[in-house]
Write an enzyme that holds these catalytic residues in place. Structure first.
Site, PDB file in Angstrom:
ATOM      1  N   GLU A 166     -26.871 -18.471  -1.966  1.00  0.00           N
ATOM      2  CA  GLU A 166     -27.503 -19.376  -2.931  1.00  0.00           C
ATOM      3  C   GLU A 166     -27.862 -18.573  -4.170  1.00  0.00           C
ATOM      4  OE1 GLU A 166     -30.976 -22.767  -3.330  1.00  0.00           O
ATOM      5  OE2 GLU A 166     -31.268 -21.112  -1.948  1.00  0.00           O
ATOM      6  N   HIS A 194     -28.584 -25.763  -8.541  1.00  0.00           N
ATOM      7  CA  HIS A 194     -29.313 -24.987  -9.556  1.00  0.00           C
ATOM      8  C   HIS A 194     -28.548 -25.069 -10.874  1.00  0.00           C
ATOM      9  CE1 HIS A 194     -32.532 -23.222  -7.095  1.00  0.00           C
ATOM     10  NE2 HIS A 194     -31.650 -23.278  -6.101  1.00  0.00           N
ATOM     11  N   HIS A 235     -29.476 -28.819  -1.925  1.00  0.00           N
ATOM     12  CA  HIS A 235     -30.722 -29.598  -1.917  1.00  0.00           C
ATOM     13  C   HIS A 235     -30.697 -30.682  -2.991  1.00  0.00           C
ATOM     14  CE1 HIS A 235     -31.720 -26.456  -4.805  1.00  0.00           C
ATOM     15  NE2 HIS A 235     -32.088 -25.601  -3.871  1.00  0.00           N
ATOM     16  N   ASN A 246     -33.053 -31.742  -6.119  1.00  0.00           N
ATOM     17  CA  ASN A 246     -33.885 -30.609  -6.536  1.00  0.00           C
ATOM     18  C   ASN A 246     -33.064 -29.586  -7.304  1.00  0.00           C
ATOM     19  OD1 ASN A 246     -35.174 -31.248  -3.404  1.00  0.00           O
ATOM     20  ND2 ASN A 246     -36.469 -31.434  -5.204  1.00  0.00           N
ATOM     21  N   ASP A 250     -38.388 -33.182   3.983  1.00  0.00           N
ATOM     22  CA  ASP A 250     -39.781 -32.898   4.348  1.00  0.00           C
ATOM     23  C   ASP A 250     -40.730 -33.941   3.776  1.00  0.00           C
ATOM     24  OD1 ASP A 250     -39.596 -32.174   1.694  1.00  0.00           O
ATOM     25  OD2 ASP A 250     -40.481 -30.181   1.932  1.00  0.00           O
ATOM     26  N   HIS A 310     -40.148 -32.702  -1.001  1.00  0.00           N
ATOM     27  CA  HIS A 310     -39.111 -32.407  -1.989  1.00  0.00           C
ATOM     28  C   HIS A 310     -38.457 -33.669  -2.538  1.00  0.00           C
ATOM     29  CE1 HIS A 310     -39.324 -28.206  -0.680  1.00  0.00           C
ATOM     30  NE2 HIS A 310     -38.543 -27.901  -1.706  1.00  0.00           N
ATOM     31  N   ASP A 346     -34.244 -25.500   4.080  1.00  0.00           N
ATOM     32  CA  ASP A 346     -34.542 -24.590   2.961  1.00  0.00           C
ATOM     33  C   ASP A 346     -35.814 -23.811   3.292  1.00  0.00           C
ATOM     34  OD1 ASP A 346     -34.401 -23.242   0.555  1.00  0.00           O
ATOM     35  OD2 ASP A 346     -34.908 -24.971  -0.699  1.00  0.00           O
ATOM     36  N   LEU A 402     -42.202 -25.902  -6.377  1.00  0.00           N
ATOM     37  CA  LEU A 402     -41.860 -25.852  -4.960  1.00  0.00           C
ATOM     38  C   LEU A 402     -40.930 -24.674  -4.701  1.00  0.00           C
ATOM     39  CD1 LEU A 402     -41.269 -29.623  -4.142  1.00  0.00           C
ATOM     40  CD2 LEU A 402     -43.003 -28.158  -3.121  1.00  0.00           C
ATOM     41  N   ALA A 403     -41.204 -23.928  -3.656  1.00  0.00           N
ATOM     42  CA  ALA A 403     -40.465 -22.686  -3.368  1.00  0.00           C
ATOM     43  C   ALA A 403     -40.004 -22.708  -1.922  1.00  0.00           C
ATOM     44  CB  ALA A 403     -41.345 -21.464  -3.652  1.00  0.00           C
TER      45      ALA A 403
END
Length: 368
Positions: free
Chosen positions: A120, A183, A204, A207, A235, A238, A259, A292-293
């Protein structure tokens, strides 16, 4: 194993699963409707294609973390996974990949199977890092080939709008690497072009990607309009349940990932995520600025969340097991049928995990 409601490739069977040498030999029993009895459920083991850490350890720490991570996730029903790297300097990625490559040859007792690597980054847009450290750069085939010599790289997340990435998507997809769009600040048109070049999924979904707008559909629009596969973090933090429902109606083989970060399976506090320090609190993991991480999600909770928002148990299971296996082309995992690996989970009627088996090994996960 005892009598269960077994979710087979052909549907529910009330009976017993028989395995030898790690593989399913036969499933004995008769077709059933689980609503007609109170037996436990036996489902295929969960397959998580996006795992950064767990049990307080982060993948980028290297070998000392791997057993802890895989032992942590198996406690929650994940029987196989992809070790997922963070964006980092090339020498750090190379070090971790070499160590992961060695670990993939093994499966320590009591651990989930590592199927390979999800890279990633670093081939992402620096304007859409999310929680990734700022080491993004344009992909070069020579670098990717060097990485592939160190470990089995199954998935690469890539921003398609960066010059030259379209050629890399085409070349690597022809070699069997699953190229995922993520991303990214790309447009709808760039997302569609990437799919046409060979990209096969989205990292994801929703996101860290350009959002859907009715005049600028963005990468989210490209996914909803054209994708067969995409990963999503269920979850319920997210992605809103309503947006999950949109994706379920649009993307036939939407599959779910955690994730997960080092904070998975751990109490609130500070943890490492690559070179970042992140904080677990209020059910999530965040950078100091609130971004968010990763997550603290586990796959058994993902199953319960999918059922909570209205999916039948069999479909929820499919999106945590069969679809990720199909995405990687693994016909011996993600399903309970003769010839497949004996990877399975047993849950009681409240969907609480009570037993886990990996390749025929009963996991003593309660004492792990």
């Amino acid at each position: 194993m005892s009598e269960d409601n077994i979710l087979t490739a052909q549907g529910w069977v009330r009976g017993r699963l028989v395995h030898e040498h790690g593989k399913i030999v036969r499933i004995e029993g008769q077709a059933c409707d689980p609503a007609d009895n109170d037996l436990p459920y036996l489902l295929p083991g969960f397959i998580d294609l996006h795992v950064h850490g767990g049990g307080g350890r982060d993948l980028m720490e290297g070998t000392p973390a791997f057993e802890t991570i895989t032992r942590t996730h198996v406690r929650f029903g994940t029987t196989s996974l992809l070790a997922t790297t963070m964006t980092a300097p090339s020498e750090e990625i190379s070090r971790v990949l070499e160590q992961v490559g060695e670990f993939c040859e093994l499966r320590p007792q009591g651990c989930a199977r590592v199927l390979g690597v999800h890279l990633e980054g670093p081939y992402i847009n620096p304007g859409k890092l999310g929680a990734q450290p700022n080491f993004a750069h344009t992909a070069l085939m020579a670098e990717v080939e060097a990485y592939m010599a160190l470990a089995p790289i199954r998935v690469i997340t890539i921003a398609p709008e960066i010059a030259g990435h379209d050629n890399l998507i085409r070349a690597l997809s022809e070699r069997g690497v699953r190229m995922q769009i993520g991303h990214t600040l790309g447009s709808y048109e760039e997302g569609v072009a990437a799919l046409e070049a060979g990209a096969t999924s989205f990292t994801h979904l929703y996101n860290a990607m350009s959002p859907l707008h009715h005049r600028e559909p963005g990468i989210v629009g490209a996914a909803l309009a054209h994708a067969k596969y995409a990963e999503l973090i269920p979850d319920l933090l997210h992605v809103h349940p309503g947006a999950i429902r949109v994706a379920l109606r649009s993307i036939p083989c939407l599959y779910c990932v955690t994730d997960s970060s080092a904070a998975a399976g751990m109490p609130d506090g500070e943890y490492k995520l690559g070179s970042h320090t992140v904080t677990k609190c209020l059910g999530g993991v965040r950078l100091p600025d609130g971004t968010l991480a990763g997550s603290t999600l586990t796959m058994d909770q993902a199953l319960r969340n999918l059922v909570k928002i209205g999916l039948p148990l069999a479909e929820a299971s499919q999106r945590l097991s069969q679809f990720p296996a199909d995405y990687l082309g693994l016909n011996e995992r993600g399903r309970l049928q003769p010839g497949a690996w004996a990877d399975c989970v047993r849950l009681d009627r409240s969907l609480t995990l009570t037993a886990v088996m990996v390749e025929g090994e009963d996991i003593d996960f309660k004492n792990a």
